[in-house]
Design an enzyme around this catalytic site. Sequence first.
Site, PDB file in Angstrom:
ATOM      1  N   GLY A 154      41.744  40.573  26.399  1.00 53.68           N
ATOM      2  CA  GLY A 154      42.444  41.569  27.219  1.00 53.68           C
ATOM      3  C   GLY A 154      42.688  41.001  28.598  1.00 53.68           C
ATOM      4  O   GLY A 154      41.750  40.819  29.388  1.00 53.68           O
ATOM      5  N   GLY A 174      44.559  42.150  31.262  1.00 55.12           N
ATOM      6  CA  GLY A 174      45.228  43.124  32.120  1.00 55.12           C
ATOM      7  C   GLY A 174      44.688  43.080  33.534  1.00 55.12           C
ATOM      8  O   GLY A 174      44.336  42.016  34.056  1.00 55.12           O
ATOM      9  N   LYS A 227      35.206  62.358  32.923  1.00 54.07           N
ATOM     10  CA  LYS A 227      36.356  61.629  32.393  1.00 54.07           C
ATOM     11  C   LYS A 227      37.398  62.631  31.925  1.00 54.07           C
ATOM     12  O   LYS A 227      37.054  63.705  31.415  1.00 54.07           O
ATOM     13  CB  LYS A 227      35.936  60.765  31.190  1.00 54.07           C
ATOM     14  CG  LYS A 227      36.886  59.634  30.919  1.00 54.07           C
ATOM     15  CD  LYS A 227      36.652  58.539  31.932  1.00 54.07           C
ATOM     16  CE  LYS A 227      37.399  57.287  31.635  1.00 54.07           C
ATOM     17  NZ  LYS A 227      36.952  56.184  32.517  1.00 54.07           N
TER      18      LYS A 227
HETATM   19  P1  NAD Z   1      44.635  47.164  31.409  1.00 63.32           P
HETATM   20  O1  NAD Z   1      45.330  48.201  30.592  1.00 63.32           O
HETATM   21  O2  NAD Z   1      45.240  46.717  32.693  1.00 63.32           O
HETATM   22  O3  NAD Z   1      44.378  45.847  30.529  1.00 63.32           O
HETATM   23  C1  NAD Z   1      43.921  45.889  29.223  1.00 63.32           C
HETATM   24  C2  NAD Z   1      44.654  44.763  28.490  1.00 63.32           C
HETATM   25  O4  NAD Z   1      44.104  44.671  27.175  1.00 63.32           O
HETATM   26  C3  NAD Z   1      46.147  45.026  28.357  1.00 63.32           C
HETATM   27  O5  NAD Z   1      46.884  43.914  28.826  1.00 63.32           O
HETATM   28  C4  NAD Z   1      46.326  45.224  26.846  1.00 63.32           C
HETATM   29  O6  NAD Z   1      47.576  44.740  26.366  1.00 63.32           O
HETATM   30  C5  NAD Z   1      45.177  44.421  26.293  1.00 63.32           C
HETATM   31  N1  NAD Z   1      44.762  44.789  24.945  1.00 63.32           N
HETATM   32  C6  NAD Z   1      44.710  46.011  24.371  1.00 63.32           C
HETATM   33  N2  NAD Z   1      44.251  45.925  23.117  1.00 63.32           N
HETATM   34  C7  NAD Z   1      43.983  44.606  22.899  1.00 63.32           C
HETATM   35  C8  NAD Z   1      43.465  43.873  21.813  1.00 63.32           C
HETATM   36  N3  NAD Z   1      43.135  44.469  20.668  1.00 63.32           N
HETATM   37  N4  NAD Z   1      43.320  42.533  21.938  1.00 63.32           N
HETATM   38  C9  NAD Z   1      43.652  41.917  23.089  1.00 63.32           C
HETATM   39  N5  NAD Z   1      44.163  42.550  24.159  1.00 63.32           N
HETATM   40  C10 NAD Z   1      44.314  43.882  24.067  1.00 63.32           C
HETATM   41  O7  NAD Z   1      43.153  47.724  31.627  1.00 63.32           O
HETATM   42  P2  NAD Z   1      42.102  47.228  32.708  1.00 63.32           P
HETATM   43  O8  NAD Z   1      42.202  48.076  33.917  1.00 63.32           O
HETATM   44  O9  NAD Z   1      42.190  45.752  32.817  1.00 63.32           O
HETATM   45  O10 NAD Z   1      40.735  47.631  31.986  1.00 63.32           O
HETATM   46  C11 NAD Z   1      40.231  46.856  30.917  1.00 63.32           C
HETATM   47  C12 NAD Z   1      39.033  47.565  30.295  1.00 63.32           C
HETATM   48  O11 NAD Z   1      38.031  47.734  31.305  1.00 63.32           O
HETATM   49  C13 NAD Z   1      39.319  48.962  29.750  1.00 63.32           C
HETATM   50  O12 NAD Z   1      38.523  49.183  28.610  1.00 63.32           O
HETATM   51  C14 NAD Z   1      38.875  49.876  30.864  1.00 63.32           C
HETATM   52  O13 NAD Z   1      38.470  51.145  30.390  1.00 63.32           O
HETATM   53  C15 NAD Z   1      37.678  49.110  31.402  1.00 63.32           C
HETATM   54  N6  NAD Z   1      37.399  49.410  32.793  1.00 63.32           N
HETATM   55  C16 NAD Z   1      38.369  49.264  33.703  1.00 63.32           C
HETATM   56  C17 NAD Z   1      38.109  49.582  35.031  1.00 63.32           C
HETATM   57  C18 NAD Z   1      39.159  49.424  36.075  1.00 63.32           C
HETATM   58  O14 NAD Z   1      38.864  49.724  37.194  1.00 63.32           O
HETATM   59  N7  NAD Z   1      40.352  48.947  35.782  1.00 63.32           N
HETATM   60  C19 NAD Z   1      36.845  50.065  35.406  1.00 63.32           C
HETATM   61  C20 NAD Z   1      35.840  50.150  34.441  1.00 63.32           C
HETATM   62  C21 NAD Z   1      36.133  49.837  33.121  1.00 63.32           C
END
Ligand code: NAD
Length: 348
Positions: free
Chosen positions: A180, A182, A82
Amino acid sequence: MGLVCSRVAWSGDVEELLVARDHAIGLHAVIAIHSTRRGPAFGGIRRWTYASDDAAVADARALAAAMSHKCALAGLAAGGAKTVLLRPATSVEPDGPDWDACYRALGDIVASLGGRYVCGPDVGTGPPELDALRSRTRWVNPASNDAGASTAQGVLAGMRAVFDVLGVSDPSATRVAVAGLGAVGLRVARSLLAQGVTVLGADVQPLAREAARAAGVEIVTPEQIMGVSCDVLSPCAMGGVLDERTVASLRCRGICGSANNQLVDERAAWALVERGIVHAPDVVVSAGAVIEGVLTVQQGASTAVRRQVHEAIEHLALVTRQVVEQARREGRPPTDVAWERGRAAIGG
Ligand code: NAD
């Protein structure tokens, strides 16, 4: 003085720890390579503001370890790493970091590792940043991959296993709360809505809330989401959201989401066991993107490989089920079982 990239001599639980700095462009990054025993180390680049440099190093190490275990549990010939790219608390343009230059410099460092580390997206690193990396190195998650979609597929596979364990035969009669909305959370929500599930959701960003509301998600506040009454809670924002206090206030029967390292500590894991809440370990169910990344980097993106990716992600339902059932038999937290299985598969 330009780019300085130094190896930290004692790296403890990780194989290699690099600290990169370039004051001229505002670069400060930590690269943790946890393990390459099973193959090259894969792991995204997180751009985030940390309370201290030590907190950034600790996060890089913990997330890198999770990646190694995630790859091992998914049966991949890959290890985990990472990068965290520190975002200063007061990074106001034009005095803040030159992010494009920072990502290109990181690309040079990744290139110098010669394929030992393959980087990809994470919070704060999306398509434009990956393009900057690709201008300097080929050891980047391919542009044709969709990490958010693959991760959502894995979370949904894990959730099917949780429904099975909970005895849910008709998901359309359930309520799922997504924290969340996203790249992953909104996709999870949309897919559940298409199955007739009632979906509640929360996000700190108004645009994310609007998109989810338009899709049919019932919006609640970020403060409410962890305690809403639902069948399954899906943490898809940041990690570290489940501590003893939060667990005490949960009103769900199961948990399955993509956020990495959701449990703050062992006490939270045991509190879930005591409350009988079925936790699908994030180290299992969030492997979709790395499965896609590893298989396409190692074998290309032919239709046959795409099929293999799809099947490997669907297989996470079975892994989740096996881990949860073993944990139930042995009366211990599923996360413990998952990490134990991961450690055994990494070896050493
Ligand atoms: P992203 O940044 O697209 O979405 C995360 C969302 O969470 C954002 O819209 C943000 O505004 C929201 N957020 C942040 N803090 C918050 C809170 N306290 N309450 C509510 N909403 C909140 O990220 P993503 O790609 O959707 O990933 C989400 C999670 O999954 C992360 O922790 C990431 O590390 C993990 N993850 C993602 C992937 C991937 O491929 N995208 C892979 C493995 C793990």
